[in-house]
Design a protein around this motif. Sequence first.
Motif, PDB file in Angstrom:
ATOM      1  N   MET A   1       1.758  -9.184  -5.190  1.00 35.47           N
ATOM      2  CA  MET A   1       0.894  -9.458  -4.042  1.00 35.47           C
ATOM      3  C   MET A   1       0.086  -8.202  -3.717  1.00 35.47           C
ATOM      4  O   MET A   1       0.659  -7.153  -3.435  1.00 35.47           O
ATOM      5  CB  MET A   1       1.731  -9.875  -2.838  1.00 35.47           C
ATOM      6  N   ALA A   2      -1.238  -8.308  -3.783  1.00 33.08           N
ATOM      7  CA  ALA A   2      -2.095  -7.147  -3.601  1.00 33.08           C
ATOM      8  C   ALA A   2      -2.137  -6.715  -2.134  1.00 33.08           C
ATOM      9  O   ALA A   2      -2.173  -7.537  -1.217  1.00 33.08           O
ATOM     10  CB  ALA A   2      -3.504  -7.455  -4.091  1.00 33.08           C
ATOM     11  N   ASN A   3      -2.151  -5.411  -1.927  1.00 29.49           N
ATOM     12  CA  ASN A   3      -2.225  -4.805  -0.600  1.00 29.49           C
ATOM     13  C   ASN A   3      -3.636  -4.257  -0.410  1.00 29.49           C
ATOM     14  O   ASN A   3      -4.085  -3.409  -1.187  1.00 29.49           O
ATOM     15  CB  ASN A   3      -1.196  -3.690  -0.488  1.00 29.49           C
ATOM     16  N   ILE A   4      -4.350  -4.739   0.607  1.00 25.42           N
ATOM     17  CA  ILE A   4      -5.764  -4.424   0.798  1.00 25.42           C
ATOM     18  C   ILE A   4      -5.971  -3.683   2.106  1.00 25.42           C
ATOM     19  O   ILE A   4      -5.487  -4.114   3.160  1.00 25.42           O
ATOM     20  CB  ILE A   4      -6.623  -5.712   0.784  1.00 25.42           C
ATOM     21  N   LEU A   5      -6.704  -2.580   2.040  1.00 18.42           N
ATOM     22  CA  LEU A   5      -7.082  -1.840   3.244  1.00 18.42           C
ATOM     23  C   LEU A   5      -8.504  -2.233   3.634  1.00 18.42           C
ATOM     24  O   LEU A   5      -9.430  -2.100   2.837  1.00 18.42           O
ATOM     25  CB  LEU A   5      -7.018  -0.334   2.992  1.00 18.42           C
ATOM     26  N   VAL A   6      -8.663  -2.723   4.863  1.00 21.45           N
ATOM     27  CA  VAL A   6      -9.974  -3.119   5.386  1.00 21.45           C
ATOM     28  C   VAL A   6     -10.443  -2.043   6.358  1.00 21.45           C
ATOM     29  O   VAL A   6      -9.835  -1.838   7.415  1.00 21.45           O
ATOM     30  CB  VAL A   6      -9.901  -4.487   6.094  1.00 21.45           C
ATOM     31  N   VAL A   7     -11.513  -1.339   5.999  1.00 19.33           N
ATOM     32  CA  VAL A   7     -12.049  -0.261   6.846  1.00 19.33           C
ATOM     33  C   VAL A   7     -13.353  -0.778   7.455  1.00 19.33           C
ATOM     34  O   VAL A   7     -14.410  -0.773   6.825  1.00 19.33           O
ATOM     35  CB  VAL A   7     -12.294   1.022   6.028  1.00 19.33           C
ATOM     36  N   GLU A   8     -13.265  -1.233   8.692  1.00 15.18           N
ATOM     37  CA  GLU A   8     -14.387  -1.894   9.367  1.00 15.18           C
ATOM     38  C   GLU A   8     -14.251  -1.664  10.863  1.00 15.18           C
ATOM     39  O   GLU A   8     -13.193  -1.924  11.446  1.00 15.18           O
ATOM     40  CB  GLU A   8     -14.363  -3.397   9.037  1.00 15.18           C
ATOM     41  N   ASP A   9     -15.332  -1.147  11.505  1.00 13.89           N
ATOM     42  CA  ASP A   9     -15.238  -0.812  12.922  1.00 13.89           C
ATOM     43  C   ASP A   9     -15.557  -1.970  13.850  1.00 13.89           C
ATOM     44  O   ASP A   9     -15.309  -1.876  15.065  1.00 13.89           O
ATOM     45  CB  ASP A   9     -16.131   0.386  13.254  1.00 13.89           C
ATOM     46  N   ASP A  10     -16.090  -3.072  13.335  1.00 14.84           N
ATOM     47  CA  ASP A  10     -16.299  -4.268  14.137  1.00 14.84           C
ATOM     48  C   ASP A  10     -14.951  -4.981  14.249  1.00 14.84           C
ATOM     49  O   ASP A  10     -14.474  -5.581  13.271  1.00 14.84           O
ATOM     50  CB  ASP A  10     -17.343  -5.172  13.471  1.00 14.84           C
ATOM     51  N   LEU A  11     -14.329  -4.906  15.409  1.00 15.43           N
ATOM     52  CA  LEU A  11     -12.963  -5.400  15.551  1.00 15.43           C
ATOM     53  C   LEU A  11     -12.855  -6.895  15.279  1.00 15.43           C
ATOM     54  O   LEU A  11     -11.877  -7.359  14.678  1.00 15.43           O
ATOM     55  CB  LEU A  11     -12.434  -5.085  16.954  1.00 15.43           C
ATOM     56  N   THR A  12     -13.855  -7.664  15.718  1.00 17.47           N
ATOM     57  CA  THR A  12     -13.819  -9.105  15.501  1.00 17.47           C
ATOM     58  C   THR A  12     -13.929  -9.420  14.017  1.00 17.47           C
ATOM     59  O   THR A  12     -13.185 -10.254  13.475  1.00 17.47           O
ATOM     60  CB  THR A  12     -14.957  -9.792  16.265  1.00 17.47           C
ATOM     61  N   LEU A  13     -14.864  -8.756  13.342  1.00 21.41           N
ATOM     62  CA  LEU A  13     -15.036  -8.975  11.910  1.00 21.41           C
ATOM     63  C   LEU A  13     -13.794  -8.528  11.146  1.00 21.41           C
ATOM     64  O   LEU A  13     -13.328  -9.207  10.232  1.00 21.41           O
ATOM     65  CB  LEU A  13     -16.267  -8.225  11.406  1.00 21.41           C
ATOM     66  N   GLY A  23      -4.368 -15.211   4.678  1.00 21.60           N
ATOM     67  CA  GLY A  23      -4.213 -16.636   4.398  1.00 21.60           C
ATOM     68  C   GLY A  23      -4.356 -16.970   2.929  1.00 21.60           C
ATOM     69  O   GLY A  23      -3.836 -17.989   2.461  1.00 21.60           O
ATOM     70  N   ALA A  24      -5.043 -16.101   2.181  1.00 17.24           N
ATOM     71  CA  ALA A  24      -5.221 -16.301   0.743  1.00 17.24           C
ATOM     72  C   ALA A  24      -4.086 -15.680  -0.063  1.00 17.24           C
ATOM     73  O   ALA A  24      -4.122 -15.699  -1.297  1.00 17.24           O
ATOM     74  CB  ALA A  24      -6.557 -15.713   0.299  1.00 17.24           C
ATOM     75  N   GLY A  25      -3.094 -15.112   0.628  1.00 14.33           N
ATOM     76  CA  GLY A  25      -1.940 -14.582  -0.075  1.00 14.33           C
ATOM     77  C   GLY A  25      -1.916 -13.081  -0.262  1.00 14.33           C
ATOM     78  O   GLY A  25      -1.008 -12.549  -0.914  1.00 14.33           O
ATOM     79  N   PHE A  26      -2.895 -12.383   0.322  1.00 10.55           N
ATOM     80  CA  PHE A  26      -2.911 -10.925   0.220  1.00 10.55           C
ATOM     81  C   PHE A  26      -2.197 -10.310   1.427  1.00 10.55           C
ATOM     82  O   PHE A  26      -1.954 -10.984   2.433  1.00 10.55           O
ATOM     83  CB  PHE A  26      -4.350 -10.405   0.167  1.00 10.55           C
ATOM     84  N   LEU A  27      -1.890  -9.030   1.303  1.00  8.31           N
ATOM     85  CA  LEU A  27      -1.409  -8.244   2.437  1.00  8.31           C
ATOM     86  C   LEU A  27      -2.545  -7.336   2.883  1.00  8.31           C
ATOM     87  O   LEU A  27      -3.220  -6.737   2.039  1.00  8.31           O
ATOM     88  CB  LEU A  27      -0.205  -7.396   2.035  1.00  8.31           C
ATOM     89  N   THR A  28      -2.766  -7.205   4.177  1.00  6.94           N
ATOM     90  CA  THR A  28      -3.881  -6.397   4.656  1.00  6.94           C
ATOM     91  C   THR A  28      -3.426  -5.399   5.710  1.00  6.94           C
ATOM     92  O   THR A  28      -2.443  -5.608   6.417  1.00  6.94           O
ATOM     93  CB  THR A  28      -4.996  -7.274   5.266  1.00  6.94           C
ATOM     94  N   ALA A  29      -4.179  -4.309   5.792  1.00  8.90           N
ATOM     95  CA  ALA A  29      -4.040  -3.331   6.868  1.00  8.90           C
ATOM     96  C   ALA A  29      -5.444  -2.991   7.332  1.00  8.90           C
ATOM     97  O   ALA A  29      -6.373  -2.932   6.517  1.00  8.90           O
ATOM     98  CB  ALA A  29      -3.309  -2.079   6.382  1.00  8.90           C
ATOM     99  N   ALA A  30      -5.625  -2.771   8.625  1.00 11.94           N
ATOM    100  CA  ALA A  30      -6.943  -2.529   9.190  1.00 11.94           C
ATOM    101  C   ALA A  30      -7.079  -1.094   9.669  1.00 11.94           C
ATOM    102  O   ALA A  30      -6.151  -0.532  10.265  1.00 11.94           O
ATOM    103  CB  ALA A  30      -7.217  -3.490  10.344  1.00 11.94           C
ATOM    104  N   ALA A  31      -8.244  -0.511   9.393  1.00  8.69           N
ATOM    105  CA  ALA A  31      -8.598   0.806   9.927  1.00  8.69           C
ATOM    106  C   ALA A  31     -10.009   0.702  10.486  1.00  8.69           C
ATOM    107  O   ALA A  31     -10.884   0.121   9.855  1.00  8.69           O
ATOM    108  CB  ALA A  31      -8.526   1.871   8.833  1.00  8.69           C
ATOM    109  N   TYR A  32     -10.206   1.275  11.667  1.00  6.87           N
ATOM    110  CA  TYR A  32     -11.513   1.181  12.317  1.00  6.87           C
ATOM    111  C   TYR A  32     -12.316   2.471  12.210  1.00  6.87           C
ATOM    112  O   TYR A  32     -13.484   2.507  12.589  1.00  6.87           O
ATOM    113  CB  TYR A  32     -11.325   0.806  13.797  1.00  6.87           C
ATOM    114  N   THR A  33     -11.687   3.516  11.689  1.00  9.31           N
ATOM    115  CA  THR A  33     -12.356   4.806  11.540  1.00  9.31           C
ATOM    116  C   THR A  33     -11.973   5.429  10.197  1.00  9.31           C
ATOM    117  O   THR A  33     -10.975   5.035   9.574  1.00  9.31           O
ATOM    118  CB  THR A  33     -11.938   5.789  12.657  1.00  9.31           C
ATOM    119  N   CYS A  34     -12.744   6.426   9.786  1.00  5.54           N
ATOM    120  CA  CYS A  34     -12.401   7.179   8.576  1.00  5.54           C
ATOM    121  C   CYS A  34     -11.050   7.874   8.750  1.00  5.54           C
ATOM    122  O   CYS A  34     -10.243   7.922   7.815  1.00  5.54           O
ATOM    123  CB  CYS A  34     -13.482   8.219   8.271  1.00  5.54           C
ATOM    124  N   ARG A  35     -10.831   8.411   9.935  1.00  4.91           N
ATOM    125  CA  ARG A  35      -9.573   9.140  10.200  1.00  4.91           C
ATOM    126  C   ARG A  35      -8.369   8.231  10.021  1.00  4.91           C
ATOM    127  O   ARG A  35      -7.372   8.614   9.381  1.00  4.91           O
ATOM    128  CB  ARG A  35      -9.605   9.715  11.618  1.00  4.91           C
TER     129      ARG A  35
END
Length: 227
Positions: A1-13, A23-35
């Motif tokens: 199961m692939a682990n995906i980092l989403v780096v996006e500052d639009d919180l809704t998006l 929902g497609a079977g991936f694992l995700t983590a969210a970051a809103y900043t470079c830091r």
Amino acid sequence: MANILVVEDDLTLSAGLCFSLDGAGFLTAAAYTCRKARQLLKTDRFDLVILDINLPDGSGLDLCRELKASAPELPVIFLTANDLEQDQLNGFDLGADDYITKPFSIQILRRRVEAVLRRGTPRTDGSSFDDGFLRLDFQALTAVRGGQRVAITPNEYKLLRLLTASAGTVVTRRLLLEKLWDLDGNFIDDHTLTVTMNRLRAKIEDAGHTYIQTVRGMGYVWTGEAV
């Protein structure tokens, strides 16, 4: 199961992307900043990074440059409103695997994510490793080093499979501790992991063949290359 980092500052998006990918079977983590992205990249192992360019504390282009310098095999997909041809060329020049402009179709994004992950799949299907000196068969649970059969415990096989499946990238101690447990179903502690790793190295390595590299303060990297 692939682990995906989403780096996006639009919180809704960001929330929508993570919800769809989960929902497609991936694992995700969210970051809103470079830091925050840098912090997550130091503590977790990811199979793909989806990266915006315009971030509150810096440029996704600079972050991509850092990523490719330290982990050139880590796939990156830019997801950005910067739709000029030169922007896209800049992204690909930095080593991006794909470049998607906003607005976009979530279905198309998912297909592109799947395509990039397929391209990054190791040559082996994960059921074995063979470089001529060390041969591991994770289905038959056999190990041969230099022509001699080696006795490997079930937990050591789990450890080997986790490392070989992520060859070239750091597998954190935290992840290994989450995945490994003893025969009674008890999770092992940090000291036991160190002892197990040292014992495993003694079994599969010799003076001319090194497979497991320690990354101080982070975890381990499998450096062997199958043939």
